[in-house]
Enzyme design. Sequence first.
Site, PDB file in Angstrom:
ATOM      1  N   LYS A   1     -13.605   0.829  -4.565  1.00 41.00           N
ATOM      2  CA  LYS A   1     -12.613   0.282  -5.507  1.00 41.00           C
ATOM      3  C   LYS A   1     -12.751   0.965  -6.631  1.00 41.00           C
ATOM      4  O   LYS A   1     -13.998   0.751  -7.199  1.00 41.00           O
ATOM      5  CB  LYS A   1     -12.587  -1.068  -5.241  1.00 41.00           C
ATOM      6  CG  LYS A   1     -11.242  -1.773  -6.079  1.00 41.00           C
ATOM      7  CD  LYS A   1     -11.429  -3.264  -5.829  1.00 41.00           C
ATOM      8  CE  LYS A   1     -10.232  -3.860  -6.638  1.00 41.00           C
ATOM      9  NZ  LYS A   1     -10.070  -5.314  -6.389  1.00 41.00           N
TER      10      LYS A   1
ATOM     11  N   SER B   1      -5.962  -7.340  -4.695  1.00 38.32           N
ATOM     12  CA  SER B   1      -5.755  -6.121  -5.488  1.00 38.32           C
ATOM     13  C   SER B   1      -6.574  -4.901  -4.881  1.00 38.32           C
ATOM     14  O   SER B   1      -6.258  -3.944  -5.384  1.00 38.32           O
ATOM     15  CB  SER B   1      -6.416  -6.458  -6.852  1.00 38.32           C
ATOM     16  OG  SER B   1      -7.893  -6.629  -6.827  1.00 38.32           O
TER      17      SER B   1
ATOM     18  N   SER C   1      -8.802 -10.841  -3.176  1.00 39.89           N
ATOM     19  CA  SER C   1      -8.364  -9.456  -3.337  1.00 39.89           C
ATOM     20  C   SER C   1      -9.096  -8.762  -2.074  1.00 39.89           C
ATOM     21  O   SER C   1      -8.716  -7.532  -2.068  1.00 39.89           O
ATOM     22  CB  SER C   1      -8.925  -8.998  -4.686  1.00 39.89           C
ATOM     23  OG  SER C   1      -8.120  -9.765  -5.796  1.00 39.89           O
TER      24      SER C   1
END
Length: 734
Positions: A336, A410, A434
């Site tokens: 990420k 996210s 997330s």
Amino acid sequence: MSSMNSTLPPVLVVPAKPYYYTFPPLKTALLVIDMQRDFLLEGGYGHIEGGFLDAVQASLAPTERLLTTFRQAGLVIFHTREGHKPDLSDCPSSKLNRQAAAPNNTQHSKVIGDRADMGRLLIRGEYGHDIVDTLQPWSNEVVIDKPGRGAFWNTTLLERLKARAITHLIVSGVTTECCFDTTFREANDRGFECCAVEEATAGYNEEFKSCTLQMLHWSQGLFGFVANLEPLLRCFAPCISAPGASWINAPPQTPPTFDGDLTISGLQQAYRRGLSPVTVVEAVLSRIEEYSKIDPAVWIYRESSQAALDKVRRLQIKWPKLNGRPPLFGVPFSVKDSIDIAGLPTTTACPPLVRVPSESARSYEILLSQGAIFVGKTNLDQLATGLTGCRSPYGIPRCVFNHNYISGGSSSGSCVSVGANLVSFSLATDTAGSGRIPSAFNGVVGYKPTRGLISARGVTPACLSLDCIAIVASNVSDARTVWDLAVGFDEDDRYAKTCAPIPRHINSTGPQAVSFNFGIPSPNALQVCSPIYRRKFDDVVKKLQKLGGQLQPIDWKPFENAGKLLYEGSFVYERLASLPDGWLEQNRTQLHPVVESIFSAVVARNSTAVDAYRDLQAKALFTRQAEKVFEYSAAGVDVVVVPSTPRHWTVTEVLAEPISTNSLLGEFAHCGNVLDLCAVAVPAGTYSVEEIQGAADGADGQLPFSVTFLGRSMMDAETLDIAHRFDQATKNDM
């Protein structure tokens, strides 16, 4: 963690005293005790103490045969080494001064730490402290350094065994009457079903060895079992010689083809059969290129083909043999883009906050050291603020099942990269769900460990006190493998965990080995779910009961109240606290409109320090109340099971109502971070899109459903055990 041998039966049986020892090989580890130069060679600590070296050295060849067999079978192996820090700060005075304090001692005057032929006696890092050459551990085997005779005292052995789902131990090593016996009894106290191998253990006094082994199996196996080496090796023989066994000494003349399986266990087996990691990475890069035509918003940065393949070739040079490679050798993964990688921009999907770090996140470095191959950085909701996946200037990643539906956030790109079978796993983050919500929407596993077990150093803060590294994988076993390798105390991470709670025993035999207690939210709390989600959740409850779960009533209120603290209280201010002073005003126009509106609303609240302290006090209260739900008693539950999210929105629905749709998604997720729980989102089947949309355009196909297993802080291994059983049962039903 999965074995690298697909031919192992569920159970093996070996003749033993007092009766046959039955063990599941996939949940069994070989524990080799203290086969160190200091105890086995001339001039070492044992020799100086007057030990009879011929006696202990007789265990070397049998232990080597046992070790070879476990390696051939692809099973878990632990080694221990007794020794102390160079400053002796971990050596009790009663142990240090034992020899010198003995009246009329004429044997010798040396004590631990004194210099001898192989360096300072029993001191870590010295030549004599290490394991003898013929039994040197491989890179995929665990070495536990212990300061005492027992291997469980002041070590992480129990946690590491639990992390690998071990319930049975086959034990060898020296000396039988001392460290071997102490460790064996300690293991029994903790619930492990243990078996000693008579020829593979020895002491300095043969009479003591015989008495010790008799005491272990006395009274119908009071402490465990004792078996002989040859029958044990024979029971493993069919697994090792079978066509699917993983032991290969040399590369095959015709390397196997890649079958497309990117699971960690699948790649481990394929590499041991001679598959080239170059073949795998080339296939992965090709998949990524093709999928970018379907969904161009998954990646923010992609590693070039040359760079990725150069790393693979360096790995091959470093680990030329097919056996003994690190566990993640040649395993492709994504990261990420809020996690630092030295020399690459960390964007956090926020152009004004882009920076190029000089140091990589510790979690990333650990995975590289285990042989993993980095292939790219993935998209995310800006500043890791959101659960929809629709708040990035780099585009909106789509659900891998149906592109009309959101990917979740996210960690949107991370979960899509795993769900689309582009990588084996992804390193993500979780602050409010997330890592779990987007996993649920893409049919993969999202695991938020207890905060502080994996270092969060090198992660762009969202809410610094709540941020966790998350692991996204295609199954619970793979997520568990990555977690086990990445765990480690980081003194530079202010939220790293320094101590564990009172450990809980394991249940290795009988009906207790498959039973567990679980709770669920109250009926009122579940009313927020869509009808389909509620029906699917009811099905999950029935499945858990069939797996041995006992549904118990719980107080859901502390979980619900804790979840509300995250955004309805003052805690949301922490998202601003991690930004430089004045940053919001200077960069407001460059933010995603939804993120800007959220931050502006936070500022407009004008919360006070009094509000913040009241919320902190409430958090402490809710945490204590939740701990009672998980208490170590018959009234407590092992896990609380919740729908990962109440429903699945379309992209169109989220763009029309970006705040309200996002808020609903965290209904069962937010509490996990506030209460510092561990949490595992696991696929729980699918349902027809037509059930939602009717016969409308784009209403064909399936969407995934997911449930999350919430466990008490630091009870990760126990929570993963139950999640893994559910994951396997679900896959078997499909």
